[in-house]
Design an enzyme around this catalytic site. Structure first.
Site, short mmCIF file in Angstrom:
data_model
loop_
_atom_site.label_atom_id
_atom_site.label_comp_id
_atom_site.label_asym_id
_atom_site.label_seq_id
_atom_site.Cartn_x
_atom_site.Cartn_y
_atom_site.Cartn_z
N CYS A 119 2.36 9.98 -6.54
CA CYS A 119 2.33 10.71 -5.18
C CYS A 119 2.20 12.26 -4.86
O CYS A 119 1.88 12.93 -3.99
CB CYS A 119 2.33 9.95 -3.55
SG CYS A 119 1.94 8.46 -3.46
N HIS A 252 1.43 14.16 2.18
CA HIS A 252 0.21 13.10 1.38
C HIS A 252 0.19 12.38 2.40
O HIS A 252 0.60 11.41 3.02
CB HIS A 252 1.74 12.60 0.40
CG HIS A 252 1.36 11.24 -0.14
ND1 HIS A 252 -0.15 11.24 -0.65
CD2 HIS A 252 1.70 10.05 -0.22
CE1 HIS A 252 0.30 9.93 -1.25
NE2 HIS A 252 1.42 9.10 -0.61
N ASN A 282 -4.30 5.98 0.51
CA ASN A 282 -3.66 6.57 -0.01
C ASN A 282 -3.75 6.70 -1.64
O ASN A 282 -4.66 5.68 -2.18
CB ASN A 282 -2.35 6.27 -0.28
CG ASN A 282 -1.45 6.39 -0.94
OD1 ASN A 282 -1.70 7.74 -1.67
ND2 ASN A 282 0.29 5.84 -0.92
#
Length: 325
Positions: A119, A252, A282
């Site tokens: 990520c 993020h 996500n």
């Protein structure tokens, strides 16, 4: 004269198949897994995600985002002299997804490679591209985050399968005599590898271990909130700026609670945090450029504003990039 890098254009792409929480809950119920829209929203802030069709690869999503970023930058693919793709879900073991993107864009010759920091991948890739431009090794770089996380989810584990989606985001950065990327800060600590990982791998034509995502959500949350504040302050210190100088926080897009906690620590009002996690979940390395592109295209982000981009990912990796847009 010093060389700097600036963002010239942004782009993003989400595959057409959109699953609301209700859609996903209905699919999971058929597998004997119970969840609901209320349960997902309360814990994550996610309301929907996009899944790529089986025949669509990571590079396909990346190319769509790349084309939009290239168009926004007002250049052609042949003007690129560096392509970096951040991904944890590549088309294949090798060659790199970046080389496939290069070919699909109809260009050749420039270096093209992948970065794997999960990520945090886009932050890592942008840092590398900025360094290469500052060193004079490139003048125009395409940096992409692209993921098909739906391929590595355990749809019997409701604590993880409701969190992730597929998508891609991209930026074109170019050499400039005026600062654009003001500071970068990246880190990793392998002792935390087990709290977020896919422990399987391929050997002798067989999958060894478990090839789906595993996560200790509480451990990730505790670690993420602390390191996100630290890395943001580190980039600010490098640039000689303060919390109050940040116009937009673009974290993020993992979990709304992590994002809100980080914003509070940086004294950022909620209206100055770019939030898109509700619409795509996500998307790992794709999430920061997806959010960036959304805010650029809807007019929230304006030239001259200071943007704080930051992320955490499996590894454990984390980092930030401070940008004067």
């Amino acid at each position: 004269m010093s060389i700097y890098s600036r963002i010239l254009g942004t782009g993003s792409y989400l595959p057409p198949k959109r699953l609301s929480n209700a859609d996903l809950a209905a699919d999971l119920a058929q597998k004997g897994v119970e969840t609901s829209d209320e349960w997902i929203v309360e814990r994550t802030g996610i309301r929907a995600r996009h899944f790529a069709a089986p025949e669509v690869a990571c590079s396909d999503l990346a190319v769509e985002a790349a084309r939009r970023a290239i168009e926004a930058a007002g250049i052609g693919a042949d003007d690129l002299d560096l392509i970096i793709v951040a991904t944890s879900t590549p088309d294949m073991v090798f060659p790199s997804t970046a080389t496939m993107v290069q070919h699909k864009l109809g260009t050749a010759g420039c270096p093209a490679f992948d970065v794997q920091a999960v990520c945090s991948g886009f932050i890592y890739a942008l840092t590398v591209a900025d360094s290469m431009i500052r060193a004079g090794s490139a003048k125009k770089a395409l940096v992409i985050g692209s993921e098909v996380f739906s391929r590595i989810l355990d749809f019997k584990d409701r604590t993880t399968c409701v969190l992730f989606g597929d998508g891609a985001g991209a930026v074109v950065i170019g050499a400039s005599d005026e600062p654009g990327i003001l500071a970068t800060d990246i880190h990793a600590d392998g002792k935390h590898r087990d709290i977020l990982c896919v422990p399987g791998h391929v050997s002798g034509g067989n999958v060894l271990g478990d090839p789906v995502l595993k996560m200790d959500g509480q451990a990730v949350f505790k670690l993420a909130v602390g390191v996100l504040e630290e890395t943001a302050r580190a980039s600010l210190a490098k640039a000689g700026l303060q919390d109050s100088d940040i116009d937009w926080l673009i974290p993020h897009q993992a979990n709304i609670r992590i994002m809100q906690s980080t914003a509070r620590k940086l004294k950022m009002p909620a209206e100055k945090v770019v939030v898109t996690v509700d619409q795509h979940g996500n998307t790992s390395a794709a999430s920061i450029p997806l959010a960036l592109d959304a805010a650029v295209r809807d007019g929230r982000i304006q030239r001259g504003q200071h943007l704080m981009l930051e992320g955490v990912g499996g590894g454990f990796t984390w980092g930030s990039v401070l940008v004067k847009y």
